[in-house]
Structures are given as structure tokens and as C-alpha cells.
Design a protein around this motif. Structure first.
Motif, PDB file in Angstrom:
ATOM      1  N   UNK A 178       0.584  -1.370  -0.043  1.00 18.14           N
ATOM      2  CA  UNK A 178      -0.147   0.054  -0.053  1.00 18.14           C
ATOM      3  C   UNK A 178       0.747   1.206  -0.067  1.00 18.14           C
ATOM      4  N   UNK A 179       0.134   2.181   0.555  1.00 19.65           N
ATOM      5  CA  UNK A 179       0.869   3.772   0.482  1.00 19.65           C
ATOM      6  C   UNK A 179       2.521   3.636   1.248  1.00 19.65           C
ATOM      7  N   UNK A 180       2.301   2.969   2.428  1.00 22.82           N
ATOM      8  CA  UNK A 180       3.778   2.749   2.973  1.00 22.82           C
ATOM      9  C   UNK A 180       4.764   1.823   2.184  1.00 22.82           C
ATOM     10  N   UNK A 181       4.270   1.222   1.313  1.00 21.09           N
ATOM     11  CA  UNK A 181       5.212   0.335   0.453  1.00 21.09           C
ATOM     12  C   UNK A 181       5.724   1.221  -0.628  1.00 21.09           C
ATOM     13  N   UNK A 182       4.701   2.233  -1.143  1.00 25.60           N
ATOM     14  CA  UNK A 182       5.119   3.335  -2.174  1.00 25.60           C
ATOM     15  C   UNK A 182       6.095   4.163  -1.858  1.00 25.60           C
ATOM     16  N   UNK A 183       6.140   4.479  -0.424  1.00 24.66           N
ATOM     17  CA  UNK A 183       7.053   5.539   0.210  1.00 24.66           C
ATOM     18  C   UNK A 183       8.480   4.866   0.261  1.00 24.66           C
ATOM     19  N   UNK A 184       8.457   3.562   0.629  1.00 32.49           N
ATOM     20  CA  UNK A 184       9.675   2.722   0.585  1.00 32.49           C
ATOM     21  C   UNK A 184      10.300   2.590  -0.598  1.00 32.49           C
ATOM     22  N   UNK A 185       9.512   2.318  -1.584  1.00 32.43           N
ATOM     23  CA  UNK A 185       9.883   2.027  -3.046  1.00 32.43           C
ATOM     24  C   UNK A 185      10.669   3.523  -3.426  1.00 32.43           C
ATOM     25  N   UNK A 186       9.892   4.730  -3.062  1.00 29.16           N
ATOM     26  CA  UNK A 186      10.495   5.983  -3.561  1.00 29.16           C
ATOM     27  C   UNK A 186      11.769   6.251  -2.899  1.00 29.16           C
ATOM     28  N   UNK A 187      12.098   5.563  -1.615  1.00 34.82           N
ATOM     29  CA  UNK A 187      13.419   6.013  -0.892  1.00 34.82           C
ATOM     30  C   UNK A 187      14.465   5.014  -1.506  1.00 34.82           C
ATOM     31  N   UNK A 188      13.980   3.690  -1.449  1.00 36.61           N
ATOM     32  CA  UNK A 188      15.113   2.855  -1.685  1.00 36.61           C
ATOM     33  C   UNK A 188      15.473   2.400  -3.023  1.00 36.61           C
ATOM     34  N   UNK A 189      14.707   2.652  -4.109  1.00 32.52           N
ATOM     35  CA  UNK A 189      14.707   2.257  -5.460  1.00 32.52           C
ATOM     36  C   UNK A 189      15.972   3.157  -6.131  1.00 32.52           C
ATOM     37  N   UNK A 190      15.811   4.715  -5.788  1.00 33.57           N
ATOM     38  CA  UNK A 190      16.868   5.231  -6.485  1.00 33.57           C
ATOM     39  C   UNK A 190      18.236   5.204  -5.678  1.00 33.57           C
ATOM     40  N   UNK A 191      18.055   4.744  -4.405  1.00 37.05           N
ATOM     41  CA  UNK A 191      19.255   4.352  -3.726  1.00 37.05           C
ATOM     42  C   UNK A 191      20.067   2.925  -4.214  1.00 37.05           C
TER      43      UNK A 191
END
Length: 313
Positions: A178-191
Motif C-alpha cells: 500500500x501507501x507505506x510500500x510506495x514511500x519505501x520504494x521511492x526511497x530505496x529504489x533510487x538508492x
């Protein structure tokens, strides 16, 4: 082996992009983000070399303005089987150099005034051979492809951040968190994309050292140059590079005021590791400072250390 590693890292970056895209926007979102990132990077591919040289205040030199430097690059290019690249000098006290251009036919090598003041003739030849190796290996193309995929991941991550903060709607069906997963993806994917980019950059530096040593035919010339550059870049800051750190991976030595260690967050391998590999190529002992070779096509002008001729005089 370095080529295989680079290919695997590119494949991993592509897989990361696909996974993030499918989680966030399904196939349609993935395609849109890729097209957007590709358009930006196509522009950069055709214009980045001239833009970078202008940003660094590079001045093109020729047989009239810097005959010995240009002659040296011409002979090294012939050794490498490459067309003659354009040669630039940058008025910057930090000793460094880089190569740019989308292919060997549209390539340029640039050296700072600090590098030319610090190194002797053989060491400069080693550095120029390293930069020609980047051109020969088409590393600028490799990094462009990497930047395209990483740019697409960043675009998807930005979408994920907004979707996670303001509600993902039907896109949450693609993301079980859900929304928490979206935020985690936004932070971890570019890293994750940044780490892969840096790993590819470090791999290409090792390969350029190896090919560069073969081009100049004296691994110890480059080893000696790297030994001096390692001290020089830490002693003298490069404010142009500090203001635009995205181009740090292009230099032969990391121009940023960071620790020269071989870790996940470094764009370059440690100098000690690079020098050790070059000494191994030359069959030299692994202890003590690197010393330039005693003979070679440019060694005659460097015999008298009291008056050292420079290829830009």
C-alpha cells in the motif's frame, strides 16, 4: 571478467527498474517513465560532452598551442588504434583528467593545469592512455545507458512518493504494501540504482587502468601518476566538481572531498588497489611507492630532473 561484471550490473539495474515499474504503475507506468528518462538522456548523449567542457572552462589546444601534449596524445591514439581525439586543457589547480564523447569518432580528452604541473612526461602519458582506454572501451556509452535506466527509476520513485503520500488508488493493487510500500520504494529504489551506477563506474576504472597500461606499454607510468594524483586531489579541492558532483565518475581520480576508499558509495576504486594491480601487471614489488619506467618513447626529456620539460610549454 570486468566486462561480464559490468553486464551483470546493467542487467541488475534493468531488473530493478522493471520490478519498481510493475509495483508502482504496471506496464503502462513503466513504459511512460522509461520514455521520459530516455528522452532526457538522448539529449545528454548528444550534447553532454560539449556542455561538460564548457562547464569546466576547457580550452582546446593543438599542434601550435601545445605541440608536445598533442603529439603525445596522437601517438598514444595510434597505439590504441583510435582516431585522434580533441585535446583540452582546464585551468584548475587540482591534478585530474577525464575523457568525454559519445564514440571514438567524437571524443575528447582533457587535463587540468594542476595535473600537468604535478606529473612528469611519462606519467602524463600514462594518464592520457587511461583516458583513451575509456574511449576505446566506449565507457561513455555504458554510463549513458546506466543513466537512462537510473533516470527512469528516479521518475518512478517520484511518482511512488506522491502516490504513497496522497493515496495510490488502483495502483495500490500492484503494491501489496500500500501507501507505506510506495514511500519505501521511492526511497530505496533510487538508492539501489545509485549503488549499481557507482559499482559500474568502479569496474570501468579498473578496466581503463589495464587497457591504458597496455596502450602506453608501461604500467608503472600510470601507477606512478596515480600515486601522485591520490595525494594531489586530497590536498587541492576542485570547486567546479564540488558544485556538480554528478560528473565525478568521469575523472581519473575522484575530484570530490571524500575518502578515497573502495566502498559502496565511492565512484572510484581506492588508489592503493589500482596501483597494486598495475604493479602486478609490471611485475614490480607490491611495497613502496610506484616509480616510473626508466625508458620509453618520452623518457628522454625526463632524464634531467633539474629541468623537466612539459608537453604544454
Amino acid at each position: 571478467m570486468n566486462y561480464v561484471r559490468t553486464g551483470l550490473l546493467l542487467a541488475g539495474l534493468t531488473a530493478l527498474f522493471g520490478a519498481v515499474g510493475m509495483m508502482i504503475g504496471g506496464q503502462q507506468g513503466m513504459i511512460i517513465a522509461l520514455l521520459f528518462a530516455a528522452a532526457m538522456n538522448v539529449f545528454a548523449y548528444w550534447n553532454a560532452d560539449s556542455m561538460l567542457l564548457r562547464m569546466r572552462g576547457a580550452k582546446q589546444v593543438d599542434d601550435r598551442t601545445a605541440p608536445e601534449l598533442v603529439s603525445m596524445v596522437r601517438e598514444l591514439a595510434q597505439n590504441a588504434g583510435l582516431p585522434m581525439p580533441k585535446v583540452y586543457v582546464i585551468d584548475n589547480p587540482q591534478p585530474n583528467a577525464f575523457a568525454t564523447g559519445r564514440n571514438p569518432e567524437n571524443a575528447a580528452v582533457a587535463a587540468t593545469s594542476g595535473l600537468m604541473q604535478l606529473l612528469d612526461r611519462n606519467e602524463i602519458a600514462g594518464v592520457m592512455a587511461h583516458e583513451l582506454a575509456h574511449i576505446k572501451n566506449r565507457d561513455t556509452l555504458t554510463m549513458t545507458i546506466t543513466a537512462t535506466i537510473a533516470g527512469a527509476i528516479s521518475a518512478l520513485a517520484n511518482f511512488a512518493m506522491f502516490a504513497g503520500m496522497f493515496g495510490g488508488g488502483r495502483n495500490e493493487n500492484n503494491n501489496p504494501l500500500g501507501g507505506v510500500g510506495m514511500i519505501l520504494v521511492a526511497i530505496l529504489a533510487p538508492l539501489g540504482a545509485m549503488l549499481v551506477q557507482m559499482a559500474i563506474s568502479r569496474t570501468r576504472e579498473y578496466e581503463a587502468d589495464k587497457i591504458g597500461a597496455e596502450i602506453c606499454r608501461h604500467p608503472m607510468w600510470l601507477a606512478s601518476a596515480l600515486n601522485k594524483l591520490d595525494k594531489g586531489v586530497h590536498a587541492i579541492p576542485n570547486m567546479d566538481a564540488e558544485r556538480n558532483p554528478a560528473t565525478a565518475h568521469m575523472y581519473i581520480a575522484n575530484p570530490l572531498s571524500g575518502k578515497g576508499v573502495d566502498n559502496l558509495f565511492s565512484t572510484h576504486p581506492s588508489m592503493s588497489n589500482r596501483i597494486a594491480k598495475l604493479r602486478e601487471m609490471a611485475g614490480a614489488p607490491q611495497s613502496g611507492a610506484a616509480a616510473p619506467a626508466k625508458s620509453g618513447p618520452w623518457s628522454g626529456a625526463a632524464k634531467d630532473r633539474r629541468v623537466r620539460r612539459r608537453p604544454w610549454n
